[in-house]
Design an enzyme around this catalytic site. Sequence first.
Site, PDB file in Angstrom:
ATOM      1  N   ASN A   9       7.508  77.824   1.748  1.00 40.37           N
ATOM      2  CA  ASN A   9       8.535  78.144   0.654  1.00 40.37           C
ATOM      3  C   ASN A   9       8.175  77.158  -0.484  1.00 40.37           C
ATOM      4  O   ASN A   9       8.030  75.942  -0.332  1.00 40.37           O
ATOM      5  CB  ASN A   9       9.824  77.353   1.175  1.00 40.37           C
ATOM      6  CG  ASN A   9      10.875  77.174   0.364  1.00 40.37           C
ATOM      7  OD1 ASN A   9      10.914  77.686  -0.806  1.00 40.37           O
ATOM      8  ND2 ASN A   9      12.085  76.303   0.452  1.00 40.37           N
ATOM      9  N   TRP A  10       7.694  77.945  -1.257  1.00 34.28           N
ATOM     10  CA  TRP A  10       7.169  77.139  -2.640  1.00 34.28           C
ATOM     11  C   TRP A  10       8.158  76.432  -3.337  1.00 34.28           C
ATOM     12  O   TRP A  10       7.554  75.900  -4.514  1.00 34.28           O
ATOM     13  CB  TRP A  10       6.435  78.270  -3.449  1.00 34.28           C
ATOM     14  CG  TRP A  10       5.197  78.771  -2.764  1.00 34.28           C
ATOM     15  CD1 TRP A  10       4.607  78.586  -1.472  1.00 34.28           C
ATOM     16  CD2 TRP A  10       4.250  79.759  -3.467  1.00 34.28           C
ATOM     17  NE1 TRP A  10       3.182  79.199  -1.474  1.00 34.28           N
ATOM     18  CE2 TRP A  10       3.145  79.917  -2.595  1.00 34.28           C
ATOM     19  CE3 TRP A  10       4.088  80.307  -4.684  1.00 34.28           C
ATOM     20  CZ2 TRP A  10       1.972  80.666  -2.987  1.00 34.28           C
ATOM     21  CZ3 TRP A  10       2.971  80.942  -4.945  1.00 34.28           C
ATOM     22  CH2 TRP A  10       1.922  81.324  -4.163  1.00 34.28           C
ATOM     23  N   LYS A  11       9.500  76.734  -3.398  1.00 28.44           N
ATOM     24  CA  LYS A  11      10.548  76.276  -3.939  1.00 28.44           C
ATOM     25  C   LYS A  11      10.497  76.472  -5.501  1.00 28.44           C
ATOM     26  O   LYS A  11       9.598  77.500  -5.932  1.00 28.44           O
ATOM     27  CB  LYS A  11      10.761  74.823  -3.936  1.00 28.44           C
ATOM     28  CG  LYS A  11      10.739  74.340  -2.288  1.00 28.44           C
ATOM     29  CD  LYS A  11      11.145  72.900  -2.134  1.00 28.44           C
ATOM     30  CE  LYS A  11      11.156  72.657  -0.787  1.00 28.44           C
ATOM     31  NZ  LYS A  11      11.917  71.539  -0.445  1.00 28.44           N
ATOM     32  N   HIS A  92      19.304  78.280   2.472  1.00 25.77           N
ATOM     33  CA  HIS A  92      18.311  77.055   2.282  1.00 25.77           C
ATOM     34  C   HIS A  92      19.321  75.742   2.130  1.00 25.77           C
ATOM     35  O   HIS A  92      20.167  75.984   1.416  1.00 25.77           O
ATOM     36  CB  HIS A  92      17.255  77.185   1.365  1.00 25.77           C
ATOM     37  CG  HIS A  92      16.124  75.822   1.565  1.00 25.77           C
ATOM     38  ND1 HIS A  92      16.397  74.633   1.017  1.00 25.77           N
ATOM     39  CD2 HIS A  92      15.027  75.729   2.346  1.00 25.77           C
ATOM     40  CE1 HIS A  92      15.306  73.930   1.157  1.00 25.77           C
ATOM     41  NE2 HIS A  92      14.590  74.740   2.128  1.00 25.77           N
ATOM     42  N   GLU A  94      19.051  73.466   0.056  1.00 27.10           N
ATOM     43  CA  GLU A  94      19.247  73.183  -0.997  1.00 27.10           C
ATOM     44  C   GLU A  94      20.031  74.149  -1.831  1.00 27.10           C
ATOM     45  O   GLU A  94      20.853  73.914  -2.827  1.00 27.10           O
ATOM     46  CB  GLU A  94      17.931  73.242  -2.000  1.00 27.10           C
ATOM     47  CG  GLU A  94      17.045  71.834  -1.589  1.00 27.10           C
ATOM     48  CD  GLU A  94      15.437  72.229  -1.484  1.00 27.10           C
ATOM     49  OE1 GLU A  94      15.081  73.065  -2.311  1.00 27.10           O
ATOM     50  OE2 GLU A  94      14.918  71.470  -1.016  1.00 27.10           O
ATOM     51  N   GLU A 164      16.396  73.488  10.214  1.00 24.18           N
ATOM     52  CA  GLU A 164      15.779  72.444   9.149  1.00 24.18           C
ATOM     53  C   GLU A 164      16.673  71.578   9.108  1.00 24.18           C
ATOM     54  O   GLU A 164      17.784  71.493   8.089  1.00 24.18           O
ATOM     55  CB  GLU A 164      15.745  73.230   7.747  1.00 24.18           C
ATOM     56  CG  GLU A 164      14.547  74.478   7.921  1.00 24.18           C
ATOM     57  CD  GLU A 164      14.046  74.371   6.455  1.00 24.18           C
ATOM     58  OE1 GLU A 164      12.786  74.446   6.449  1.00 24.18           O
ATOM     59  OE2 GLU A 164      14.627  74.779   5.405  1.00 24.18           O
ATOM     60  N   GLY A 170      11.519  67.522   2.857  1.00 26.84           N
ATOM     61  CA  GLY A 170      10.969  67.016   1.660  1.00 26.84           C
ATOM     62  C   GLY A 170      11.052  65.490   1.804  1.00 26.84           C
ATOM     63  O   GLY A 170      10.794  64.584   0.696  1.00 26.84           O
ATOM     64  N   SER A 209       9.231  68.561   6.672  1.00 28.61           N
ATOM     65  CA  SER A 209       7.974  67.701   6.547  1.00 28.61           C
ATOM     66  C   SER A 209       7.118  68.182   7.559  1.00 28.61           C
ATOM     67  O   SER A 209       6.214  67.185   8.055  1.00 28.61           O
ATOM     68  CB  SER A 209       8.611  66.278   6.775  1.00 28.61           C
ATOM     69  OG  SER A 209       9.405  65.802   5.724  1.00 28.61           O
ATOM     70  N   GLY A 230       7.815  73.563   3.273  1.00 30.84           N
ATOM     71  CA  GLY A 230       7.871  73.333   1.763  1.00 30.84           C
ATOM     72  C   GLY A 230       6.564  72.826   1.422  1.00 30.84           C
ATOM     73  O   GLY A 230       5.786  73.531   1.038  1.00 30.84           O
ATOM     74  N   GLY A 231       6.553  71.462   0.964  1.00 30.28           N
ATOM     75  CA  GLY A 231       5.480  70.864   0.088  1.00 30.28           C
ATOM     76  C   GLY A 231       4.262  71.250   0.603  1.00 30.28           C
ATOM     77  O   GLY A 231       3.379  71.603  -0.020  1.00 30.28           O
TER      78      GLY A 231
HETATM   79  C1  PEP Z   1      11.607  73.485   2.871  1.00 28.16           C
HETATM   80  O1  PEP Z   1      11.496  73.443   1.679  1.00 28.16           O
HETATM   81  O2  PEP Z   1      12.080  74.451   3.715  1.00 28.16           O
HETATM   82  C2  PEP Z   1      10.945  72.251   3.833  1.00 28.16           C
HETATM   83  C3  PEP Z   1      11.157  72.244   5.043  1.00 28.16           C
HETATM   84  O3  PEP Z   1      10.359  71.511   3.028  1.00 28.16           O
HETATM   85  P1  PEP Z   1       9.227  70.386   3.446  1.00 28.16           P
HETATM   86  O4  PEP Z   1       8.421  71.057   4.078  1.00 28.16           O
HETATM   87  O5  PEP Z   1       8.779  69.791   1.916  1.00 28.16           O
HETATM   88  O6  PEP Z   1      10.061  69.028   4.012  1.00 28.16           O
END
Ligand code: PEP
Length: 248
Positions: A9-11, A92, A94, A164, A170, A209, A230-231
């Site tokens: 997930n590049w956000k 998600h 967010e 999640e 994040g 994470s 994500g990251g």
């Molecule tokens: C996400 O954006 O769905 C996510 C899990 O982010 P991260 O891996 O950065 O925690």
Amino acid sequence: MRKKLVAGNWKMHGSLAENAALLAALKPALEGIKAVVCVPFPYLAQAQAALAGSSIAWGAQNLSEQSKGAFTGEVSASMLLDFGCQYVIVGHSERRSLYGESDELVASKYVAAQAAGLTPILCVGESLDERESGVTEAVVARQLDAVIKLAGVGSLAKAIVAYEPVWAIGTGKTASPEQAQAVHAFIRSKIAALDADIAKQLVIQYGGSVKAANAAELMAQPDIDGGLIGGASLVADEFVAICRAAAK
Ligand code: PEP
């Protein structure tokens, strides 16, 4: 046997130049390994051009529950299909927390995605407060129930669920493999009570994470079938290592 699947997930990150470098690095390194990148809308055409014919699929991070019309700023499922998307993230945390998406709206988006032939990656998970108050399972059950009520348990045969925990997204705080496994097992048993076959084949990703350093341990859990990243999905070596850990 469920096949593990890792999705990035590049956000709201990237640029044409950055994406070109990232996709060029991922393509040869993931040859033969099925993975997904969920990119921002403006870069879908770039992902389509760069990834066509590779083992990496692409998708979006959101969609409208509407199919067309006067909905300024929205993007429909059929528009995503025009760009070769196979997957779309729905619900998600967010979107739920920053944009006020309710369980019911998320369920409508899930239905719109499936109606067009896209595979929704349905995100569920509890906040830190909710975990500390001991209502993790109730929250996850409520989020799943909204979708089951609207689309039926059978719809999960063509969906992915991503657990999640919001406190792990994040933040650098990963759920321990045991914490994650416990919720994944809960999700599977909840679905199994309605349909055992669907529960058995349902891919349940963990997100929060995940990085190369903790991926192997998480992926080794019996009910963790991949990750939503994500990251670390923005760093080619990290994402490749996570995908390889899942493919083992
Ligand atoms: C996400 O954006 O769905 C996510 C899990 O982010 P991260 O891996 O950065 O925690």
